[in-house]
Design a protein around this motif. Structure first.
Motif, PDB file in Angstrom:
ATOM      1  N   SER A  35      56.993  18.900  93.386  1.00  0.00           N
ATOM      2  CA  SER A  35      57.819  20.114  93.328  1.00  0.00           C
ATOM      3  C   SER A  35      57.917  20.678  91.916  1.00  0.00           C
ATOM      4  CB  SER A  35      59.252  19.839  93.791  1.00  0.00           C
ATOM      5  OG  SER A  35      59.247  19.188  95.015  1.00  0.00           O
ATOM      6  N   ARG A  36      57.811  19.812  90.914  1.00  0.00           N
ATOM      7  CA  ARG A  36      57.935  20.297  89.526  1.00  0.00           C
ATOM      8  C   ARG A  36      56.609  20.774  88.948  1.00  0.00           C
ATOM      9  NH1 ARG A  36      62.108  16.143  89.371  1.00  0.00           N
ATOM     10  NH2 ARG A  36      60.525  14.555  89.038  1.00  0.00           N
ATOM     11  N   LEU A  37      55.490  20.316  89.493  1.00  0.00           N
ATOM     12  CA  LEU A  37      54.190  20.689  88.919  1.00  0.00           C
ATOM     13  C   LEU A  37      53.982  22.208  88.859  1.00  0.00           C
ATOM     14  CD1 LEU A  37      51.790  17.926  90.364  1.00  0.00           C
ATOM     15  CD2 LEU A  37      52.756  18.086  88.048  1.00  0.00           C
ATOM     16  N   PRO A  38      54.333  22.956  89.922  1.00  0.00           N
ATOM     17  CA  PRO A  38      54.146  24.409  89.837  1.00  0.00           C
ATOM     18  C   PRO A  38      54.957  25.032  88.701  1.00  0.00           C
ATOM     19  CG  PRO A  38      54.501  23.748  92.115  1.00  0.00           C
ATOM     20  CD  PRO A  38      54.785  22.541  91.266  1.00  0.00           C
ATOM     21  N   VAL A  39      56.125  24.469  88.422  1.00  0.00           N
ATOM     22  CA  VAL A  39      56.959  25.000  87.334  1.00  0.00           C
ATOM     23  C   VAL A  39      56.286  24.724  85.990  1.00  0.00           C
ATOM     24  CG1 VAL A  39      59.242  24.923  86.245  1.00  0.00           C
ATOM     25  CG2 VAL A  39      59.025  24.565  88.725  1.00  0.00           C
ATOM     26  N   TYR A  40      55.787  23.513  85.797  1.00  0.00           N
ATOM     27  CA  TYR A  40      55.072  23.198  84.557  1.00  0.00           C
ATOM     28  C   TYR A  40      53.869  24.126  84.386  1.00  0.00           C
ATOM     29  CZ  TYR A  40      57.664  18.746  84.816  1.00  0.00           C
ATOM     30  OH  TYR A  40      58.630  17.789  84.903  1.00  0.00           O
ATOM     31  N   LEU A  41      53.159  24.328  85.483  1.00  0.00           N
ATOM     32  CA  LEU A  41      51.950  25.151  85.419  1.00  0.00           C
ATOM     33  C   LEU A  41      52.281  26.570  84.955  1.00  0.00           C
ATOM     34  CD1 LEU A  41      48.944  25.282  85.856  1.00  0.00           C
ATOM     35  CD2 LEU A  41      49.340  25.723  88.283  1.00  0.00           C
ATOM     36  N   ARG A  42      53.363  27.114  85.485  1.00  0.00           N
ATOM     37  CA  ARG A  42      53.748  28.462  85.096  1.00  0.00           C
ATOM     38  C   ARG A  42      54.131  28.511  83.620  1.00  0.00           C
ATOM     39  NH1 ARG A  42      57.045  29.755  89.386  1.00  0.00           N
ATOM     40  NH2 ARG A  42      58.680  28.641  88.295  1.00  0.00           N
ATOM     41  N   CYS A  43      54.843  27.486  83.162  1.00  0.00           N
ATOM     42  CA  CYS A  43      55.231  27.440  81.738  1.00  0.00           C
ATOM     43  C   CYS A  43      53.991  27.311  80.858  1.00  0.00           C
ATOM     44  CB  CYS A  43      56.173  26.267  81.489  1.00  0.00           C
ATOM     45  SG  CYS A  43      57.731  26.408  82.387  1.00  0.00           S
ATOM     46  N   LEU A  44      53.035  26.499  81.282  1.00  0.00           N
ATOM     47  CA  LEU A  44      51.807  26.323  80.502  1.00  0.00           C
ATOM     48  C   LEU A  44      51.019  27.626  80.451  1.00  0.00           C
ATOM     49  CD1 LEU A  44      50.793  22.811  81.865  1.00  0.00           C
ATOM     50  CD2 LEU A  44      51.415  23.339  79.483  1.00  0.00           C
ATOM     51  N   ASP A  45      51.029  28.374  81.552  1.00  0.00           N
ATOM     52  CA  ASP A  45      50.345  29.667  81.564  1.00  0.00           C
ATOM     53  C   ASP A  45      50.947  30.585  80.499  1.00  0.00           C
ATOM     54  OD1 ASP A  45      48.697  28.788  83.548  1.00  0.00           O
ATOM     55  OD2 ASP A  45      49.646  29.913  85.162  1.00  0.00           O
ATOM     56  N   ASP A  46      52.280  30.561  80.408  1.00  0.00           N
ATOM     57  CA  ASP A  46      52.954  31.375  79.383  1.00  0.00           C
ATOM     58  C   ASP A  46      52.581  30.882  77.981  1.00  0.00           C
ATOM     59  OD1 ASP A  46      54.129  32.738  81.428  1.00  0.00           O
ATOM     60  OD2 ASP A  46      56.113  31.849  81.199  1.00  0.00           O
ATOM     61  N   LEU A  47      52.653  29.560  77.787  1.00  0.00           N
ATOM     62  CA  LEU A  47      52.365  28.976  76.469  1.00  0.00           C
ATOM     63  C   LEU A  47      50.939  29.246  76.012  1.00  0.00           C
ATOM     64  CD1 LEU A  47      54.085  25.466  76.742  1.00  0.00           C
ATOM     65  CD2 LEU A  47      54.587  27.228  75.029  1.00  0.00           C
ATOM     66  N   SER A  48      50.011  29.257  76.964  1.00  0.00           N
ATOM     67  CA  SER A  48      48.592  29.331  76.611  1.00  0.00           C
ATOM     68  C   SER A  48      48.243  30.620  75.871  1.00  0.00           C
ATOM     69  CB  SER A  48      47.712  29.189  77.863  1.00  0.00           C
ATOM     70  OG  SER A  48      47.887  30.317  78.688  1.00  0.00           O
ATOM     71  N   ALA A  49      49.118  31.632  76.005  1.00  0.00           N
ATOM     72  CA  ALA A  49      48.861  32.899  75.312  1.00  0.00           C
ATOM     73  C   ALA A  49      48.952  32.733  73.800  1.00  0.00           C
ATOM     74  CB  ALA A  49      49.859  33.961  75.783  1.00  0.00           C
ATOM     75  N   THR A  50      49.735  31.760  73.340  1.00  0.00           N
ATOM     76  CA  THR A  50      50.003  31.659  71.901  1.00  0.00           C
ATOM     77  C   THR A  50      49.732  30.286  71.289  1.00  0.00           C
ATOM     78  OG1 THR A  50      52.303  31.133  72.423  1.00  0.00           O
ATOM     79  CG2 THR A  50      51.802  33.436  71.908  1.00  0.00           C
ATOM     80  N   ALA A  51      49.367  29.296  72.122  1.00  0.00           N
ATOM     81  CA  ALA A  51      49.188  27.947  71.572  1.00  0.00           C
ATOM     82  C   ALA A  51      48.087  27.204  72.298  1.00  0.00           C
ATOM     83  CB  ALA A  51      50.503  27.168  71.680  1.00  0.00           C
ATOM     84  N   ALA A  52      47.543  26.173  71.655  1.00  0.00           N
ATOM     85  CA  ALA A  52      46.495  25.358  72.258  1.00  0.00           C
ATOM     86  C   ALA A  52      47.040  24.010  72.715  1.00  0.00           C
ATOM     87  CB  ALA A  52      45.354  25.146  71.270  1.00  0.00           C
ATOM     88  N   THR A  53      48.113  23.565  72.071  1.00  0.00           N
ATOM     89  CA  THR A  53      48.739  22.298  72.469  1.00  0.00           C
ATOM     90  C   THR A  53      50.246  22.526  72.593  1.00  0.00           C
ATOM     91  OG1 THR A  53      49.096  21.599  70.175  1.00  0.00           O
ATOM     92  CG2 THR A  53      47.029  20.910  71.204  1.00  0.00           C
ATOM     93  N   CYS A  54      50.904  21.613  73.289  1.00  0.00           N
ATOM     94  CA  CYS A  54      52.364  21.670  73.362  1.00  0.00           C
ATOM     95  C   CYS A  54      52.916  20.266  73.506  1.00  0.00           C
ATOM     96  CB  CYS A  54      52.828  22.551  74.519  1.00  0.00           C
ATOM     97  SG  CYS A  54      52.609  21.803  76.135  1.00  0.00           S
ATOM     98  N   SER A  55      54.136  20.071  73.053  1.00  0.00           N
ATOM     99  CA  SER A  55      54.784  18.765  73.178  1.00  0.00           C
ATOM    100  C   SER A  55      55.514  18.690  74.517  1.00  0.00           C
ATOM    101  CB  SER A  55      55.787  18.571  72.044  1.00  0.00           C
ATOM    102  OG  SER A  55      56.820  19.527  72.171  1.00  0.00           O
TER     103      SER A  55
END
Lengths: 211, 211
Positions: free
Chosen positions: B12-32
């Motif tokens: 249930s949480r994976l889709p939420v992470y995926l959406r956040c990563l999609d947002d992050l990917s616009a400005t970063a290559a890695t995330c903590s």
């Protein structure tokens, strides 16, 4: 009634029990925890535990009085308060929501449907005139709006949430596929189509891998 | 990839992470895990634990490679399979869903919009012609439909679910405010507006009681 703490997982199940009890009430006066569990897709021990938080215990051999239990759940959920709702976004989704009869059925009143698109403002949707977003604050105050429903594109959702929170709305139902940042004290529930679809996708691909 | 068991709460949480990563990917290559947790409204230990089920562990001091992680989540969720969806019910809600761009964004394809109302059949909605419910079985088979979306009034939802299951659809997304009984092996997810509203109502009335 002084209410003790109700765990959030129990809160999430209460609306499901209530809907099942509404169905049952057409043909019965009492029901067992097993009957309710079977209709709700839960197990009966869980049902008994959840209902015990409302101070309700079924009578052995008889079960629960359906009318009484419906009243207790409605009271616990605050459904008799008649909260006013504003829908922001008068596109396809906002229009569908305006027509949604679940709002009034559960005691919610759609106080306004608003949009910032001049092409939409003034149009009639489900017997309601679309009002301008610029009037949000006045609408919230005058019509005592408690719940804001966000049915805008994702790109506008955060700005709408900011305006809703600033206007004093403490509860937001978000349909836009984005995670909102809100001040402490504001509760956000997200209804996200794509999340549910992705969970279904997981099960489909697991089944395909298994078979 | 042989996939181990992934707990349903993690799914249930994976889709939420995926959406956040999609947002992050616009400005970063890695995330903590902390960044991801903060965006997803989770805690970082939970994030690390969830992602470990995908066989993924961040690099100390660097975090996760965003592109890699998106791919792993998409694969785990089966999102690259391109499942076909049929929407049953061409009223306001079904029409809104037909227009919903989240379907294609996440790799789902709306194969058909169907209804049993002669007034609606043949109409164009979002560039798609409404087809008759009587042709459900043929549509499911020919267009390899995997997911059925029920957007009918509650009174018709069970009959639609029965027809979908009989036609071989194994995944159902139910928007009608009713609990469906389906055969074993059929997965139902419910998107229920009134449930979320009632949970918001609980929080509002709790806040009111608290002062």
């Amino acid at each position: 009634m002084v209410r003790g703490h109700i765990p959030s997982a129990t809160v999430s199940r209460l609306p499901v029990y209530l809907r099942c009890l509404d169905d049952l009430s057409a043909t019965a006066a009492t029901c067992s925890s097993e009957e309710l569990a079977s209709l709700a897709g839960a197990n009966s021990a869980q049902v008994r535990k959840d209902l015990s938080y409302l101070g309700t215990h079924g009578v052995r051999g008889v079960g629960y009085n359906i009318e009484e239990l419906r009243g207790q759940i409605r009271q616990a959920l605050g459904l008799d308060t008649g909260y006013a709702v504003v829908i922001v976004g008068a596109g396809n989704l906002g229009s569908a929501l305006s027509n949604y009869d679940g709002f009034s059925k559960w005691g919610f009143e759609v106080a306004a449907l608003i949009d910032n698109d001049p092409e939409k403002i003034g149009n009639r949707v489900a017997g309601r005139v679309v009002e301008p977003f610029s009037e949000l604050e006045g609408i919230v105050t005058e019509r005592r709006v408690s719940i804001g429903v966000i049915a805008t594109p994702a790109a506008h959702a955060q700005a709408v949430a900011d305006r809703l929170a600033a206007a004093g709305v403490r509860s937001i139902l978000n349909f836009a596929p984005t995670v909102l940042q809100v001040p402490a004290g504001v509760e956000v529930r997200r209804v996200d189509l794509s999340t549910e679809l992705q969970i279904l996708s997981f099960h489909l691909s697991r089944d395909a891998a298994a078979g």
